[in-house]
Write a protein that holds these residues in place. Structure first.
Motif, PDB file in Angstrom:
ATOM      1  N   LYS A   1      -3.828   2.375   7.466  1.00 50.21           N
ATOM      2  CA  LYS A   1      -2.880   3.005   6.535  1.00 50.21           C
ATOM      3  C   LYS A   1      -1.789   3.777   7.285  1.00 50.21           C
ATOM      4  O   LYS A   1      -1.464   4.929   6.956  1.00 50.21           O
ATOM      5  N   VAL A   2      -1.216   3.144   8.295  1.00 52.44           N
ATOM      6  CA  VAL A   2      -0.176   3.756   9.116  1.00 52.44           C
ATOM      7  C   VAL A   2       1.195   3.390   8.554  1.00 52.44           C
ATOM      8  O   VAL A   2       1.528   2.191   8.472  1.00 52.44           O
ATOM      9  N   PRO A   3       2.006   4.369   8.173  1.00 48.70           N
ATOM     10  CA  PRO A   3       3.366   4.054   7.716  1.00 48.70           C
ATOM     11  C   PRO A   3       4.148   3.372   8.840  1.00 48.70           C
ATOM     12  O   PRO A   3       4.112   3.805   9.992  1.00 48.70           O
ATOM     13  N   HIS A   4       4.848   2.321   8.510  1.00 53.20           N
ATOM     14  CA  HIS A   4       5.580   1.574   9.524  1.00 53.20           C
ATOM     15  C   HIS A   4       6.648   0.708   8.877  1.00 53.20           C
ATOM     16  O   HIS A   4       6.599   0.434   7.677  1.00 53.20           O
ATOM     17  N   GLU A   5       7.596   0.273   9.693  1.00 50.55           N
ATOM     18  CA  GLU A   5       8.604  -0.689   9.279  1.00 50.55           C
ATOM     19  C   GLU A   5       8.420  -1.950  10.109  1.00 50.55           C
ATOM     20  O   GLU A   5       8.040  -1.882  11.281  1.00 50.55           O
ATOM     21  N   VAL A   6       8.682  -3.095   9.498  1.00 51.25           N
ATOM     22  CA  VAL A   6       8.569  -4.375  10.196  1.00 51.25           C
ATOM     23  C   VAL A   6       9.957  -4.975  10.410  1.00 51.25           C
ATOM     24  O   VAL A   6      10.756  -5.052   9.468  1.00 51.25           O
TER      25      VAL A   6
END
Length: 233
Positions: free
Chosen positions: A35-40
């Motif tokens: 559940k790590v916030p991230h952008e792809v």
């Protein structure tokens, strides 16, 4: 964009990925489970952007940029980094012995199954194809035995996943490649027999494939067949 810059998200993780790459899917699943916030940032591997060498000089995916600006590469490295950086995810156990057992499972899978999936496709002659198919089958046999050993341990809880009922790094680092078996099946007629010696393997993947952590990044069989066609001799 100048030649000296590349796109990234401020103050969060940026994953440079390609949806069809089973290696990149390792990191995608690790981030999802933790559940790590991230952008792809999606990388077209057939037409890589001119700036991508600034992210990964090897020009491969995945690459993971941390909020501090460090860039990590190689799928096993990035997935394990996520597991260690976010221990509450329980992707890795706290016991050093259990971590070693899990890493052995991933190593057996990575060395005995992954190369033989693509080796089976690349083999040009019927003799070489059969040799690679048997090597692939032996790798799956070894993985099935390792699952049986794990389920006899207290940490295995009798299955059906590596740690009983929870998705861990054992699944994160492997399930994308079980999905790739549709390639050898389609092009080479490869099948994993429905026999006792492969029973644990079938049980494990049947359960893993039902989980949302698997479904979110898996691709349909025809897409995989199309994607691996470039490997076929």
């Amino acid at each position: 964009m100048s030649a000296a810059t590349y796109p990234f998200a401020e103050n969060t993780y940026t994953l440079y990925s390609y949806a069809g790459c089973p290696f990149a899917q390792r990191t995608l699943r690790a981030l999802e489970v933790a559940k790590v916030p991230h952008e792809v940032v999606e990388i077209d591997l057939a037409n890589k952007p001119s700036w991508y060498h600034l992210v990964n000089p090897q020009l491969k995916v995945p690459a993971l940029r941390t909020p501090s600006g460090d860039i990590l590469i190689e799928s096993l490295v990035t997935s394990e980094y996520v597991a260690e950086e976010f221990p509450d995810s329980q992707l890795l156990p706290s016991s050093s012995v259990e971590r070693a057992q899990l890493r052995l499972f991933v190593e057996i899978f990575s060395s005995q199954i992954i190369p033989n999936i693509y080796g089976t496709l690349r083999a040009a002659t019927a003799e070489e194809q059969e040799k690679k198919k048997q090597a692939l089958l032996q790798g799956i046999r070894e993985v099935s035995r390792e699952l049986e050993r794990q389920w006899e341990r207290s940490s295995g809880k009798g299955g059906p996943l590596w740690y009983g009922d929870r998705f861990s790094l054992a699944e994160v680092d492997t399930v994308s490649f079980v999905n790739q078996l549709v390639g050898p099946e389609h092009y080479r007629g490869f099948k994993v027999p429905d026999t006792d010696e492969f029973k644990a393997f079938h049980r494990w993947f049947n359960e893993a494939s039902k989980r949302p952590e698997y479904k979110k990044f898996s691709q349909d069989s025809q897409t995989i067949i199309n994607n691996v066609q470039k490997f076929v001799a």
